[in-house]
Design an enzyme around this catalytic site. Structure first.
Site, PDB file in Angstrom:
ATOM      1  N   LYS A 136       4.345  28.825   4.022  1.00  0.00           N
ATOM      2  CA  LYS A 136       4.594  29.900   3.239  1.00  0.00           C
ATOM      3  C   LYS A 136       5.326  29.812   2.128  1.00  0.00           C
ATOM      4  O   LYS A 136       6.420  29.261   2.126  1.00  0.00           O
ATOM      5  CB  LYS A 136       5.223  31.117   4.046  1.00  0.00           C
TER       6      LYS A 136
HETATM    7  C1  E4P Z   1       4.024  38.960   5.064  1.00  0.00           C
HETATM    8  O1  E4P Z   1       3.668  38.064   5.304  1.00  0.00           O
HETATM    9  C2  E4P Z   1       5.296  39.906   5.123  1.00  0.00           C
HETATM   10  O2  E4P Z   1       6.165  39.237   6.213  1.00  0.00           O
HETATM   11  C3  E4P Z   1       5.269  41.116   5.214  1.00  0.00           C
HETATM   12  O3  E4P Z   1       4.138  41.825   5.443  1.00  0.00           O
HETATM   13  C4  E4P Z   1       6.351  42.054   4.300  1.00  0.00           C
HETATM   14  O4  E4P Z   1       6.269  43.261   4.538  1.00  0.00           O
HETATM   15  P1  E4P Z   1       7.252  44.274   4.436  1.00  0.00           P
HETATM   16  O5  E4P Z   1       7.188  44.932   2.700  1.00  0.00           O
HETATM   17  O6  E4P Z   1       7.128  45.449   5.074  1.00  0.00           O
HETATM   18  O7  E4P Z   1       8.704  43.642   4.434  1.00  0.00           O
END
Ligand code: E4P
Length: 218
Positions: free
Chosen positions: A83
């Site tokens: 990522k």
């Molecule tokens: C995606 O890969 C992220 O980890 C996640 O969806 C972020 O979500 P949030 O805005 O609730 O922190």
């Protein structure tokens, strides 16, 4: 549509993977921090619970260190997906990794043009953050729809749209209606999706009537 679980909680991941409805897992530095576990050990443990992609995020912000971190993370298991933040350095690292056959998830995407760049960089997934856009009064669902349209306009883009930052079942519905390939869900929301008061009421009625038959199948 694929469903990923968005958490660093190994017990939740195990329980949800057992349902057979989970296609992968996403984590981020905040989720890893709240797990209280060692990052590499956690990713290794998660990778034993699913054969799908497990997103593990680099911590560096410069391209060269991102690639070194990607090597470390990729060595943990074959299903690790690297990522990377949607920054110029993240896109550059994505291009190198995807050219080398490494799965990538370009995260923190908040505009359709950013998603276009992720596709050009060969990302396996791009993660538009629906909830965080809604939080600032923009429409996260519209962003997913725009990215679907753009990707559909160009046959040579194979990047999958991974709807992220999902705050409730309506976000999942919006993403599915627009044609997102994947939604990554907090465990609570994945459970909520199967619930409907009329299902509970209907089942209670069936059970009550069945009891009166005095029959048993087993
Ligand atoms: C995606 O890969 C992220 O980890 C996640 O969806 C972020 O979500 P949030 O805005 O609730 O922190």
């Amino acid at each position: 549509m694929k469903f990923f679980v968005d958490t660093g909680d190994i017990n939740e991941i195990r329980e949800l993977c057992d349902t057979g409805l989970v296609d992968g897992v996403t984590t981020n530095p905040s989720l890893v921090a709240s797990s209280g576990k060692d990052f590499k050990e956690l990713i290794g443990d998660i990778c034993t619970l699913t054969t799908g992609h497990v997103s593990a995020e680099v911590l560096a912000t410069d391209y060269r260190t991102m690639l070194k971190e990607a090597d470390v993370l990729s060595a943990i298991a074959d299903n690790v997906c690297i990522k990377l933040p949607l920054t110029p350095d993240g896109l550059k690292a994505c291009k190198v990794l995807s050219s080398n056959g490494i799965a990538t998830n370009v995260t923190l995407c908040f505009s359709a043009l950013q998603a276009l760049l992720a596709a050009k960089a060969g990302a396996t997934y791009v993660s538009p953050f629906i909830g965080r856009l809604d939080d600032i009064g923009q429409n996260g669902g519209d962003l997913i729809a725009d990215i679907v349209t753009i990707y559909d306009n160009y046959e040579d883009y194979n990047t999958q749209i991974l709807a992220a930052s999902i705050r409730g079942p309506q976000h999942v519905l919006d993403a599915a209606l627009s044609g997102a390939h994947v939604a990554t869900l907090p465990p609570k929301i994945l459970r909520q999706m199967s619930q409907h008061p009329l299902t509970d009421k209907g089942l209670a009625g069936f059970m009550k009537d069945w009891e009166q038959t005095g029959q048993s199948l087993l």
